[in-house]
Structures are given as C-alpha cells and as structure tokens.
Design a protein around this motif. Structure first.
Motif, PDB file in Angstrom:
ATOM      1  N   VAL A  22      -3.520 -25.379 -59.182  1.00  0.00           N
ATOM      2  CA  VAL A  22      -4.868 -25.898 -58.897  1.00  0.00           C
ATOM      3  C   VAL A  22      -4.799 -26.899 -57.743  1.00  0.00           C
ATOM      4  O   VAL A  22      -5.399 -26.672 -56.690  1.00  0.00           O
ATOM      5  CB  VAL A  22      -5.507 -26.553 -60.155  1.00  0.00           C
ATOM      6  N   ALA A  23      -4.095 -28.001 -57.943  1.00  0.00           N
ATOM      7  CA  ALA A  23      -4.099 -29.077 -56.948  1.00  0.00           C
ATOM      8  C   ALA A  23      -3.475 -28.660 -55.615  1.00  0.00           C
ATOM      9  O   ALA A  23      -4.042 -28.943 -54.546  1.00  0.00           O
ATOM     10  CB  ALA A  23      -3.387 -30.308 -57.505  1.00  0.00           C
ATOM     11  N   MET A  24      -2.334 -27.997 -55.651  1.00  0.00           N
ATOM     12  CA  MET A  24      -1.680 -27.602 -54.398  1.00  0.00           C
ATOM     13  C   MET A  24      -2.470 -26.542 -53.633  1.00  0.00           C
ATOM     14  O   MET A  24      -2.639 -26.679 -52.413  1.00  0.00           O
ATOM     15  CB  MET A  24      -0.242 -27.166 -54.658  1.00  0.00           C
ATOM     16  N   PRO A  25      -2.977 -25.495 -54.294  1.00  0.00           N
ATOM     17  CA  PRO A  25      -3.824 -24.562 -53.537  1.00  0.00           C
ATOM     18  C   PRO A  25      -5.070 -25.226 -52.952  1.00  0.00           C
ATOM     19  O   PRO A  25      -5.459 -24.915 -51.822  1.00  0.00           O
ATOM     20  CB  PRO A  25      -4.199 -23.497 -54.568  1.00  0.00           C
ATOM     21  N   LEU A  26      -5.681 -26.136 -53.706  1.00  0.00           N
ATOM     22  CA  LEU A  26      -6.839 -26.846 -53.161  1.00  0.00           C
ATOM     23  C   LEU A  26      -6.464 -27.612 -51.900  1.00  0.00           C
ATOM     24  O   LEU A  26      -7.215 -27.625 -50.917  1.00  0.00           O
ATOM     25  CB  LEU A  26      -7.422 -27.818 -54.195  1.00  0.00           C
ATOM     26  N   LYS A  27      -5.299 -28.243 -51.913  1.00  0.00           N
ATOM     27  CA  LYS A  27      -4.873 -29.024 -50.747  1.00  0.00           C
ATOM     28  C   LYS A  27      -4.491 -28.136 -49.568  1.00  0.00           C
ATOM     29  O   LYS A  27      -4.945 -28.353 -48.450  1.00  0.00           O
ATOM     30  CB  LYS A  27      -3.687 -29.923 -51.105  1.00  0.00           C
ATOM     31  N   TYR A  28      -3.655 -27.141 -49.813  1.00  0.00           N
ATOM     32  CA  TYR A  28      -3.083 -26.382 -48.700  1.00  0.00           C
ATOM     33  C   TYR A  28      -3.916 -25.192 -48.242  1.00  0.00           C
ATOM     34  O   TYR A  28      -3.752 -24.744 -47.113  1.00  0.00           O
ATOM     35  CB  TYR A  28      -1.659 -25.946 -49.050  1.00  0.00           C
TER      36      TYR A  28
END
Length: 100
Positions: A22-28
């Motif tokens: 969730v968090a990493m795909p949202l960021k990258y």
C-alpha cells in the motif's frame, strides 16, 4: 510471553504487507507519500519488538540456535511471520511452551 509474541508476529506481518503493498506503491507509482513515514516507523518498531521478544523466548524456552535463526529470518519476507506463527505457535502454547 508466547501469546504476546503471536500478537506481535501478526502485527509485524500486517505492517510489512501494508508497507510493501500500500504505502510503497502509493509513493513510487502515484507520488503520494502520506503513509510512508507512519507505515515505515510502525513496521520498524514492530520488527525490532519481534526480534527482541524472539530473543527473550529463545532464552526462556531454550530454543536451538537454528530454530531461533529461522524465526528471526522469517520476519524479513512478506508472510514469513504468519508462517512462523502457524508452524511454531498454533494452539495455546502458553500451556505447552516446551513443545516450541
């Protein structure tokens, strides 16, 4: 102590999945960094807690070094803590802690 470890293992696994999926795909992918700091910090604290409690249980339950190493290394890949919790800690292990 075993019950606490089971809870921490589950929370650590959930935090890793949230961070990775969730968090990493949202960021990258979508350039949205709202969750990265909170998810990263939460996962880091739970990871350290997992290792500390595993170390305490190793001494308390007299685990072999190999078992301890497997349990610690399982905290690295996604779903690893869920597997360890299922394999070594299923059922009420507070009563049967010598089986661990």
């Amino acid at each position: 102590m075993t019950r606490l470890f089971k809870i921490i293992a589950t929370l650590e696994g959930i935090s890793a999945l949230f961070l990775f999926f969730v968090a990493m795909p949202l960021k990258y992918i979508w350039h949205r960094e709202e969750f990265m700091h909170t998810a990263g910090m939460t996962h880091g604290v739970l990871f350290v807690t997992y290792i500390v409690i595993a170390t305490m249980l190793k001494m308390e339950l007299k685990w072999s070094f190999n078992k301890y190493l497997i349990i610690c290394l399982a905290s690295i890949p996604p779903f690893g803590t869920f597997y360890i919790e299922w394999k070594y800690f299923r059922g009420n292990q507070d009563e049967n802690s010598e089986n661990v």
